[in-house]
Design an enzyme around this catalytic site. Structure first.
Site, mmCIF file in Angstrom:
data_model
loop_
_atom_site.group_PDB
_atom_site.id
_atom_site.type_symbol
_atom_site.label_atom_id
_atom_site.label_comp_id
_atom_site.label_asym_id
_atom_site.label_seq_id
_atom_site.Cartn_x
_atom_site.Cartn_y
_atom_site.Cartn_z
ATOM 1 N N ASP A 1 0.711 -1.187 -0.172
ATOM 2 C CA ASP A 1 -0.452 0.256 0.017
ATOM 3 C C ASP A 1 0.541 1.726 -0.097
ATOM 4 O OD1 ASP A 1 -1.987 2.049 0.104
ATOM 5 O OD2 ASP A 1 -2.407 1.360 2.588
ATOM 6 N N ASN B 1 -0.134 4.430 0.400
ATOM 7 C CA ASN B 1 -1.244 5.327 0.977
ATOM 8 C C ASN B 1 -1.783 5.649 2.146
ATOM 9 O OD1 ASN B 1 -3.179 4.225 -0.516
ATOM 10 N ND2 ASN B 1 -4.118 5.789 -1.638
ATOM 11 N N ASP C 1 -4.167 4.376 2.920
ATOM 12 C CA ASP C 1 -5.486 3.352 3.034
ATOM 13 C C ASP C 1 -6.126 1.436 3.044
ATOM 14 O OD1 ASP C 1 -4.758 2.523 0.348
ATOM 15 O OD2 ASP C 1 -6.866 3.096 -0.523
ATOM 16 N N ASP D 1 -1.577 -1.274 -4.196
ATOM 17 C CA ASP D 1 -2.035 -0.490 -4.979
ATOM 18 C C ASP D 1 -1.037 -0.950 -6.055
ATOM 19 O OD1 ASP D 1 -0.410 1.772 -4.026
ATOM 20 O OD2 ASP D 1 -1.958 2.168 -3.208
ATOM 21 N N ASP E 1 -8.752 -16.671 -16.616
ATOM 22 C CA ASP E 1 -9.387 -16.862 -15.530
ATOM 23 C C ASP E 1 -10.667 -18.082 -16.189
ATOM 24 O OD1 ASP E 1 -9.927 -16.395 -12.878
ATOM 25 O OD2 ASP E 1 -12.104 -16.224 -13.457
ATOM 26 N N GLU F 1 -7.008 -20.564 -16.941
ATOM 27 C CA GLU F 1 -6.877 -21.312 -15.329
ATOM 28 C C GLU F 1 -8.648 -22.736 -15.654
ATOM 29 O OE1 GLU F 1 -8.695 -20.825 -10.916
ATOM 30 O OE2 GLU F 1 -9.814 -20.058 -13.078
HETATM 31 C C1 GLC Z 1 -10.974 -17.994 -10.492
HETATM 32 C C2 GLC Z 1 -10.837 -16.972 -9.517
HETATM 33 C C3 GLC Z 1 -11.381 -17.101 -7.874
HETATM 34 C C4 GLC Z 1 -12.479 -16.029 -9.012
HETATM 35 C C5 GLC Z 1 -13.580 -16.895 -9.276
HETATM 36 C C6 GLC Z 1 -14.745 -15.973 -10.223
HETATM 37 O O1 GLC Z 1 -11.164 -18.851 -9.816
HETATM 38 O O2 GLC Z 1 -8.892 -17.438 -9.660
HETATM 39 O O3 GLC Z 1 -10.275 -15.743 -7.454
HETATM 40 O O4 GLC Z 1 -13.197 -16.338 -7.689
HETATM 41 O O5 GLC Z 1 -12.416 -17.498 -10.811
HETATM 42 O O6 GLC Z 1 -13.840 -15.513 -10.992
HETATM 43 CA CA CA Z 2 -3.775 2.041 -1.051
#
Ligand code: GLC
Ligand code: CA
Length: 592
Positions: A52, A54, A56, A60, A235, A289
């Site tokens: 981080d 800043n 918060d 980032d 993904d 994935e």
């Molecule tokens: C994949 C991501 C996971 C996410 C899911 C839905 O498995 O790695 O973090 O929750 O897809 O996008």
């Molecule tokens: Ca931040």
């Protein structure tokens, strides 16, 4: 060493393009076509938890930029950035509202450009997360789509009327369960139809059957590639083609819904179109994935003659003893089973395929707590052993932030300690309905929850581990940060961090770890993983003791371990021996 590798890759690539231009076959290494992404070590950053800048409490992009020297010194070549796009954060950025905007908590496009320039300046590359099975329900396509049945964006998503009983009760179109508990369908009052969402209700699935959806996705991919990113982690990509007719899952299929959802009838067609229209035009890498995908299905996605993806993540190893769906328990596993998975990969995948090797990411608990021994006496050695294995097995290695420090699971106690929507939804579905007791649920979650990987990076021993200057990190820092942190490990020659640097440097100048053949010397041994990697006349022997006890191990077939290159135990020195006296969790690399 690093520059030598880059130089070598550049030379190989230049030779290959010459060969291609003159119509010759590219020069192969042990039958494999050389590629930069086969030789790379990838490091995943979960931006919310990395650094981080800043105060918060949320990591980032400028925070990441400030740590690029650290990553360069570690020796990694590619950064995979988990989603950095505009998002309402129902699933921490895996629910995207605008694919061309940076999440405001992470900074803005100028911060992204600075980060990318800093990465390139250090001769590393960046890949980003392509989340296109679904969007956020706040994405403008869905906002339009849900307005009415005749909206031009209606077909961007999957809408169905479902069933209506004589008394008017509505039920979903089919029995699909969501990855995040409950039905995968939600009735939308505006048009009185159901939309499909394999994940949260705020993550509606895109309808890839609509060519306009595909063109939009390809266009956003070009947008980021033209900016200079080097590819994508994709993904849940095998889910984009839905089963024909969306029939109910059978009781058998309900045991593993991802296998029924994944690899639908048009997947190859969509990926080939994506490859032809986008990926093939850039010097990029793609890693899917592969939820719901078996090893036997892998060649279909990654065989380089099919022109789809470069590699996939197969979850057989990381989910050993657990499932790839919903909330799993931490299962029992044995070393012969783990070795059996890697042995099967080496047998099934051909020289046209390419593998990945990993035991961690943002969706899984920490390696050392799950597979190793995270007790103070064993943590360092066992963390080093798993990294040794990951960096010397066939396939491109993927590391997750904090692996290089041997970070551990978090001592979760109450529901309030968690952030993850998967846990919150499951609590409602299982505990609130009386199906499981709160204590049983919380005990099993503590060991498998995705939040174990998402606690902030432990940079130093100042308050909040140096992750933030504020007092409120978005997820609590692991209380062990005073012992386990990058600054402390930097100054300890025997630390996981310093070992990882040496290991990555060794891999960077050893092509046998990349393209060499793999042989498991002793598949049935309950505690030892002993294997060789051979490239031409070069042979390396790796021996790993998967136990918290010392072990004398005699190599099979009269084999002798020759020159010791690296051990994770400082002071280890046995060479030219056939019996190795291994310390608990010791791993050694020999040059034969
Ligand atoms: C994949 C991501 C996971 C996410 C899911 C839905 O498995 O790695 O973090 O929750 O897809 O996008
Ligand atoms: Ca931040």
């Amino acid at each position: 060493m690093f520059f030598r590798t880059l130089f070598r890759t550049a030379v190989v690539t230049a030779l290959l393009s010459l060969a291609a231009a003159s119509g010759q076959e590219p020069k192969l290494i042990n039958g494999y076509e050389p590629k930069w992404w086969k030789e790379a070590v990838v490091y995943q950053i979960y931006p919310r938890s990395f650094k981080d800048s800043n105060g918060d409490g949320i990591g980032d992009l400028p925070g990441i930029t400030s740590k690029l020297d650290y990553l360069q010194k570690l020796g990694i070549n590619v950064i995979w950035l988990s989603p950095h796009f505009d998002s309402p954060n129902a699933d921490n950025g895996y629910d995207i509202r605008d694919y061309r905007k940076v999440m405001k908590e992470f900074g803005d496009m100028a911060d992204f450009d600075t980060l990318l320039a800093g990465i390139k300046q250090r001769r590393m590359r960046l890949i980003i997360d392509l989340v296109v099975n679904h969007t956020s329900d706040e994405h403008k396509w869905f906002v339009e789509s849900r307005k009415s049945k005749d909206n031009p964006y209606r077909d961007f998503y999957i809408w169905q009327p479902g069933h209506t009983a004589p008394d008017g009760t509505r039920t979903p179109p089919n029995n699909y369960p969501s990855y995040f508990s409950g039905s995968a369908w939600t009735l939308d009052p505006k048009s009185n139809e159901y939309y499909l969402h394999y994940f949260a209700t705020k993550q509606p699935d895109l309808n890839w059957a609509d060519p306009k959806v595909r063109e939009e996705v390809f266009s956003l991919m070009r947008f980021w590639l033209d900016k200079g990113v080097s590819g994508f982690r994709m993904d849940v990509i095998p889910l984009i083609s839905k089963p024909t007719g969306l029939p109910d899952l059978t009781p058998e299929q309900l045991k593993t819904p991802p296998n029924a959802y994944a690899n639908g009838p048009h997947l190859a067609e969509y990926l080939q179109e994506m490859n032809r229209d986008v990926l093939s035009k850039y010097d990029d890498m793609s890693v899917g994935e592969a939820t719901g995908t078996t090893l036997a299905q892998t060649n279909n996605l990654v065989d380089d003659r099919r022109h789809e993806l470069n590699m996939i993540f197969n979850f057989d190893a990381i989910k050993l003893g657990r499932s790839d769906f919903g909330l799993s328990q931490l299962g029992a596993w044995s070393l012969p089973e783990l070795k059996g998975i890697y042995d099967a990969h080496a047998t099934v995948l051909t020289k046209h395929d390419w593998d990945t090797v990993f035991l961690s990411n943002h969706d899984n608990p920490r390696i050392v707590s799950t597979f190793g021994d995270d007790s103070p006496a064993m943590r360092v050695a066992s963390a080093k052993l798993f990294e040794t294995m990951i960096l010397t097995l066939p396939g491109t290695p993927f590391l997750y932030e904090g692996d290089e420090l041997g970070m551990t699971d978090f001592p979760f106690k109450t529901l309030a300690d968690y952030d993850d929507i998967a846990v919150k939804n499951a609590y409602k579905a299982l505990v609130d309905t009386g199906k499981i007791s709160a204590s049983a649920f919380l005990a099993s979650q503590a060991k498998v929850s995705r939040d174990n990987a998402r606690t902030p990076m432990q940079w130093d021993s100042t308050p909040q581990a140096g992750f933030t200057t504020g007092n409120h990190p978005w997820l609590a820092v692991n209380p062990n940060y005073k012992q386990i942190n990058a600054a402390q490990e930097e100054s300890d020659p025997a630390s996981v961090l310093n070992y990882m640097r040496a290991l990555i440097a060794l891999r960077a100048h050893t092509l046998a770890f990349v393209y060499g053949d793999f042989e498991d010397l002793d598949p049935q041994h309950p505690h030892i993983f002993a294997y060789t990697r051979t490239l031409g006349s070069e042979k390396y022997l790796i021996v790993e003791n998967f136990s918290s006890n010392p072990l004398a191990y005699t190599l099979p077939n009269g084999l002798k371990a020759a020159n010791l290159l690296l051990s994770d135990i400082p002071g280890s020195h046995e060479a030219n021996v056939s019996t190795l006296n291994l310390a608990p969790w010791e791993s050694r690399i020999y040059k034969q």
